[in-house]
Scaffold this active site. Structure first.
Site, PDB file in Angstrom:
ATOM      1  N   TYR A  44       0.711  -1.162  -0.163  1.00 43.07           N
ATOM      2  CA  TYR A  44      -0.153  -0.063  -0.014  1.00 43.07           C
ATOM      3  C   TYR A  44       0.854   1.371   0.046  1.00 43.07           C
ATOM      4  CZ  TYR A  44      -3.683  -3.355   1.260  1.00 43.07           C
ATOM      5  OH  TYR A  44      -4.518  -4.273   1.310  1.00 43.07           O
ATOM      6  N   THR A  45       1.951   1.274   0.444  1.00 43.20           N
ATOM      7  CA  THR A  45       2.842   2.521   0.851  1.00 43.20           C
ATOM      8  C   THR A  45       3.758   2.715  -0.446  1.00 43.20           C
ATOM      9  OG1 THR A  45       4.455   1.304   1.863  1.00 43.20           O
ATOM     10  CG2 THR A  45       2.843   2.317   3.232  1.00 43.20           C
TER      11      THR A  45
END
EC number: 5.6.2.2
Length: 800
Positions: free
Chosen positions: A119-120
């Site tokens: 996600y990052t």
């Protein structure tokens, strides 16, 4: 396939393998390199991002891609450990200057976990690229990666002293490191001064580098600790939160925390302060709120009206992570070995690294410049005989033949000939000829400059200084942590720690003590106190939880017990034995207990022993900060016991009564104040085989009640007593009998507070009213109360 079996001892194998493992985790995992301030996994992450073009000027890329690159090429370990290291490099509450910029949830100062790597997104920060700058110019050594498929740098060029700027923490086999972050501008300034003067002292360096500069700010106390750490690598400082005071509309005050100590978990800190409030460890806190938002950290502690906010703050400094101690342990890898280093050694190691980096870069640039100069000279020569060169090339069979002809006919070198045959036709204009001549001049100047740098050490140092100044100018920031020279002593008012509450203190003759709420006491009554068989109440009185209890024993010792430390026990339940609070000897007996509100008083204690010794000591002498063991109140000689402890506000009369019926009354003014370890002076001149059974204060309205072993009680008025001087024989209070004479086993001064007596034998007890005992003359033996044939010989008497 043949097997090879080695016969080795388990001890040798374990020792060898653990030695290898220890060396690996020391050099390859847990400790930073002094030159670039990075651990291997951090270095590999930054290099992998740089190699893949994941730089500050490009778009963010998924963190998972970087983690995959690092694991696949450089760091064959778990993805979670690589991602954790990557996330830490992006956390601005961990690093003074982040080396990775990250989009998405990268954790928090509350120790919340980051979002999953899928996600990052991340990329190198601009400052991180200064660590990697010129790495493609042969500035540092490269080694094969774990599977020999590519190369990785042993160290980064590190164009600023990252070890000091961002610090490091880690634990390995036998070593640990704790290096705090510092202000980049200060570190660079100190490095510049070190370059100018390699003999500069730590004191002089500290004019430029004031001390640590934590990303979370806070207040640092202890210049001496900083200096010690900078000299030896080890030192201790205090880091406390920045706390301000606000006044609310309702008149209440609240403490506002805007900065907390480095690496303190904010949510745990808030929870701890709220626990102190809920458990009533500190009185005066109404509510604790975490008001942190995107504008910054903010913890609000709302206080009660009229409470001493400074004392609350000091209590929290002492009992929570609002203040912590930070211990320097500046260990880093230097020359392949872990070393404990002071600040001069760290700067020196960094400077030597930079000298090597700049020298290597200069050699690389010089080599390229000389190669280019050689090509340019060939092109200029070719252009000067252009028609002949063109004719020669046209007459050649192919490119290879043309090159050979150029080398043979016009004495061009292989490199020059290659450049000539590759020359495009448009480059044959006058403009390009002028450009080549201009480039030639520039190359001449550059080569001269580069050779000067390599030949002149001062010139090389000037290059380092110029580049450090550029970084300082570009990335400098204001100091976040305030430094105070002295470590402030924390003084906590008792009122803050202990809520003020009136309670009932009780002590039994067998040493059971407790505090009881007034409500529980009133609901029961004195006679309903919880007791063991054969025990009785020695004393009970109303006290405050902020008072102190002094418990005196027959050994001449006392126990110092704050009332609030006593267990809160209902009146009908058994108390706690004093030995569970403070350890005492098996044959040690409690003889009296007193309550002190304030030790700053003129009151005094009088101590009397069985063998007729007495002394006076002032109350302030008994104040102490040690609660964990008995303390000396008076020296008691061997074969003697302390039998009486009295507390007086001013000098007054005391009466001494002995076993053989002698009595001496005198004023305490005859006693000098003495220290706690003194034995005192003679109280009464005892007959042979006589001993003291009572020493108590007496006044004109009092009577004295005495019990003999034969079951007789005798009560006399004050007027019978004759005031005399200390150390005399005194007067006789019994009629001496030739056969089975009376001997006093117990005596007490009776005041208006006393109404009952209790006689004790080994197996029986007898109760009665004191007023039923008529007053006697001096030379009588009193009235028989019990028949010793049935009751047994009287051994003691208590009054209440």
């Amino acid at each position: 396939m043949s097997e090879i079996i080695q016969d080795l001892s388990l001890e040798d194998v374990l020792g060898d393998r653990f030695g290898r493992y220890s060396k690996y985790i020391i050099q390859e995992r847990a400790l930073p390199d002094v030159r670039d301030g990075l651990k291997p996994v951090q270095r590999r992450i930054l290099y992998a991002m740089y190699s893949s073009g994941n730089t500050h000027d490009k778009n963010f890329r998924k963190s998972a891609k970087t983690v995959g690159d690092v694991i696949g090429q450089y760091h064959p370990h778990g993805d979670s450990s690589v991602y954790e290291a990557m996330v830490r490099l992006s956390q601005d509450w961990k690093l003074r200057h982040v080396l990775i910029e990250m989009h998405g949830n990268n954790g928090s100062i509350d120790n919340d976990p980051p979002a999953a790597m899928r996600y990052t997104e991340a990329k190198l920060s601009l400052l991180a690229e200064e660590l990697l700058r010129d790495i493609n110019k042969e500035t540092v050594s490269f080694i094969p990666n774990y599977d020999d498929t590519t190369l990785e740098p042993m160290v980064l060029p590190s164009r600023f002293p990252n070890l000091l700027v961002n610090g490091s923490t880690g634990i390995s086999a036998g070593y640990a490191t704790d290096i705090p972050p510092h202000n980049l501008a200060e570190v660079i300034q100190a490095t510049l001064k070190y370059i100018d003067n390699p003999d500069i002292t730590v004191n002089q360096l500290m004019k430029y580098i004031k001390g640590p500069d934590f990303p979370t700010g806070g207040i640092i106390q202890g210049i001496d600790g900083i200096k010690k750490a900078y000299e030896s690598g080890k030192g201790r400082i205090i880091v406390r939160s920045k706390v301000e005071e606000e006044t609310l509309r309702n008149g209440r005050k609240q403490l506002i925390i805007t900065e907390i100590p480095y690496e303190v978990n904010k949510s745990s800190l808030v929870k701890r302060i709220d626990e102190l409030r809920a458990d009533k460890k500190v009185d005066g806190i109404v509510e604790v709120r975490d008001e942190t938002d995107r504008t910054g950290l903010r913890i609000a502690i709302e206080l009660k009206k009229d409470v001493n906010s400074e004392s609350i703050k000091n209590y929290l400094y002492k009992n929570s992570d609002l203040q912590i101690s930070y211990n320097f342990n500046m260990v880093a890898i230097s020359d392949g070995r872990p070393k404990l280093m002071g600040i001069r050694q760290i700067i020196d190691s960094y400077l030597n690294h930079q000298i090597e980096v700049v020298a290597n870069r200069t050699k690389f640039e010089l080599d390229n410049a000389e190669k280019r100069m050689h090509i340019v000279e060939g092109l200029i020569k070719a252009l000067s005989i252009l028609d002949k060169v063109i004719e020669l090339i046209r007459s050649s069979k192919n490119k290879c033949d043309a090159k050979e002809n150029l080398i043979e006919v016009y004495e061009f070198t292989e490199e020059q000939a290659e450049a000539i045959v590759m020359l495009q036709l448009y480059r044959l204009t006058n403009t390009d000829i002028v450009a080549l001549e201009g480039e030639h001049k520039e190359l001449e100047a550059l080569i001269k400059q580069l050779r000067h740098i390599l030949d002149n050490h001062d010139a090389l140092l000037n290059v380092i200084k110029e580049e450090l100044n550029e970084i300082k100018k570009k990335f400098k920031s204001e100091r976040l942590s305030l430094i105070e020279a002295e470590i402030e002593e924390i003084k906590i008012d008792k009122e803050v720690m202990v809520p003020s509450e009136e309670v009932i203190l009780s002590m039994t003759r067998h040493g059971y003590i407790k505090r009881t709420s007034i409500r529980s006491f009133n609901a029961s009554g004195v006679e309903d106190i919880g007791l063991k068989d054969g025990d009785s109440l020695l004393k009970h009185q109303e006290v405050n939880t902020q008072d102190t209890v002094l418990v005196f024993t027959n050994k001449g010792r006392y126990l110092f017990i704050p009332v609030h430390k006593l267990a809160d026990i209902r009146w009908k339940e058994l108390g706690q034995h004093v030995s569970q609070i403070v350890p005492i000897e098996e044959d040690e007996v409690v003889i009296n207990v007193f309550n002190e509100k304030d030790f700053n008083t003129d009151a005094f204690y009088v101590f009397a022993t069985q063998n007729g010794m007495i002394k006076k000591s002032t109350v302030p002498l008994f104040k102490t900060t040690r609660f964990n063991k008995p303390l000396i109140a008076t020296k008691v000689k061997e074969n003697d016991d302390l039998i009486s402890v009295m507390r007086f506000e001013k000098d007054q009369l005391i009466t001494v009564i002995t076993n053989k019926g002698m009595s001496l009354t005198y004023n305490t003014s005859e006693l000098s104040d003495t220290g706690l370890r003194a034995a005192g002076v003679k109280s009464i001149n005892l007959k042979a085989e006589d001993f003291v059974v009572m020493t108590e204060g007496v006044s004109e309205n009092d009577t004295i009640l005495m019990a003999t072993q034969r079951g007789s009680l005798k009560r006399i008025s004050f007027k019978i007593l004759q005031v005399a001087k200390r150390a005399q024989r005194g007067i006789t209070l019994l009629k001496e009998l030739k056969k089975n004479p009376h001997r006093i086993v117990a005596a007490h001064v009776v005041t208006g507070e006393h109404s009952q007596y209790t006689l004790y034998s080994k197996s029986n007890e007898e109760h009665g009213l004191i007023n039923d005992i008529h007053k006697s003359e001096q030379y009588t033996n009193g009235s028989f109360i019990v028949d010793t044939d049935d009751f047994g010989e009287v051994i003691d008497m208590y009054i209440s």
